[in-house]
Design an enzyme around this catalytic site. Structure first.
Site, PDB file in Angstrom:
ATOM      1  N   CYS A 164    -131.710 111.346   0.742  1.00  0.00           N
ATOM      2  CA  CYS A 164    -131.502 110.969   2.151  1.00  0.00           C
ATOM      3  C   CYS A 164    -130.217 110.158   2.306  1.00  0.00           C
ATOM      4  CB  CYS A 164    -132.714 110.181   2.653  1.00  0.00           C
ATOM      5  SG  CYS A 164    -132.509 109.427   4.268  1.00  0.00           S
ATOM      6  N   CYS A 169    -130.495 106.953   4.397  1.00  0.00           N
ATOM      7  CA  CYS A 169    -131.184 105.917   3.626  1.00  0.00           C
ATOM      8  C   CYS A 169    -130.196 105.116   2.786  1.00  0.00           C
ATOM      9  CB  CYS A 169    -132.237 106.542   2.708  1.00  0.00           C
ATOM     10  SG  CYS A 169    -133.576 107.403   3.564  1.00  0.00           S
TER      11      CYS A 169
END
Length: 324
Positions: free
Chosen positions: A79, A82
């Site tokens: 991700c 993230c």
């Protein structure tokens, strides 16, 4: 993905901003005092950011949330947002210096937790306060927005549950006991000793005033806070007729004042769990000012017993269930 659910205003009433700010200042001073006294259960800065899995979730998140708000960062290695958000959260966890703990959960390795929280996409950030899960936001977010959300979270924890966070000792070993420290004589030792002497002499009013004198200059003084809570409890029960109080509490379960007075007597008599249970049940079946009166008295009794007592920890969880 745009961040959403950034405001916590729908979760709890934050109208008493001034009171929350004062509570925050007191909590900050309490942490500084605990650190000055050698930690007393203080944690290392490294312990403010932890990796959590399904096996350790109850211990590391649910149980810990009865002491300090736990912010959960759901993330994954693949991700990209993230990788932008997580370092910001980790830095803020250390900057907030014990006002919350950051728990990082890898969704690929912990699918069950992801499903239990209803995570639809990552990054997703939640908080757990006294066992109660609160959605904070989903997606990347500006640091200013994150700070505002964290400030609200701290206010909720302090105002509603009396959670003032953890003391942080920079010399403590990660995951271990804090390093021993030599404690210098404090500036309030004489006043504290005067308060103890007043208690021993049965001068409850004098003891209350002596502790208040310390707290007026040093609101975070832990010894004075505990001493004041104990002295005020003794002062409240000193004029009560125990038989009459218990009779009224038994005959009028809906009378909040009667239940509060009986809880005071329970605690003075050493029946700690009975006192806590009585007030938690009162919170559960009341609303408005009555509920708030019972809740605040319960928080005062927590101070008398001490935050580290397992009975207080259990009662905090029960209080959370009663409130929500």
């Amino acid at each position: 993905m745009q961040p959403r659910n950034m405001s916590m205003s729908g979760v709890v009433d934050l109208a008493a901003v001034k009171a929350a700010q004062e509570a925050k200042a007191k909590a900050e001073q309490a942490r500084a005092e605990a650190a000055r006294q050698g930690g007393g259960g203080a944690v290392s800065p490294a312990d403010l950011v932890i990796d959590v899995d399904e096996a350790g979730f109850e211990r590391d998140v649910l149980q810990r949330s009865t002491e300090v708000p736990v912010v959960i960062d759901f993330w994954a290695e693949w991700c990209q947002p993230c990788k932008q958000l997580s370092p910001v959260l980790e830095r803020l966890a250390r900057e907030y210096n014990g006002r919350f703990v950051l728990a990082k959960i890898d969704v690929d390795a912990n699918q069950m937790l992801m499903q239990q929280f209803g995570v639809q996409g990552i990054p997703a950030v939640f908080a757990v306060v006294a066992g109660q899960a609160l959605p904070l936001f989903q997606g990347a977010a500006a640091e200013q927005q994150i700070r505002a959300t964290l400030d609200q979270l701290v206010q909720v924890a302090e105002q509603r549950f009396g959670l003032t966070g953890l003391a942080v000792d920079p010399d403590a070993e990660p995951g271990g006991a804090p390093a021993a420290a030599e404690v210098p004589a404090g500036p309030y030792d004489a006043l504290l000793e005067a308060a103890v002497q007043a208690l021993d002499a049965g001068d409850l009013g004098g003891a209350v005033q002596a502790y208040k004198n310390v707290l007026s200059d040093d609101p975070g003084n832990t010894e004075a806070k505990v001493g004041l809570a104990q002295a005020e409890l003794l002062q409240r029960v000193s004029g009560l007729d125990p038989q009459r109080v218990r009779k009224e509490a038994a005959e009028k379960p809906g009378d909040v004042r009667a239940q509060i007075a009986a809880a005071d007597l329970d605690l003075v008599g050493g029946h700690v769990e009975d006192a806590f249970g009585r007030l938690i049940e009162t919170v559960r079946r009341t609303a408005g000012e009555d509920r708030d009166a019972a809740r605040l008295r319960l928080l005062e009794l927590f101070e008398v017993v001490g935050a580290e007592d397992p009975r207080v920890t259990a009662a905090r969880r029960a209080l959370a269930r009663a409130l929500f």
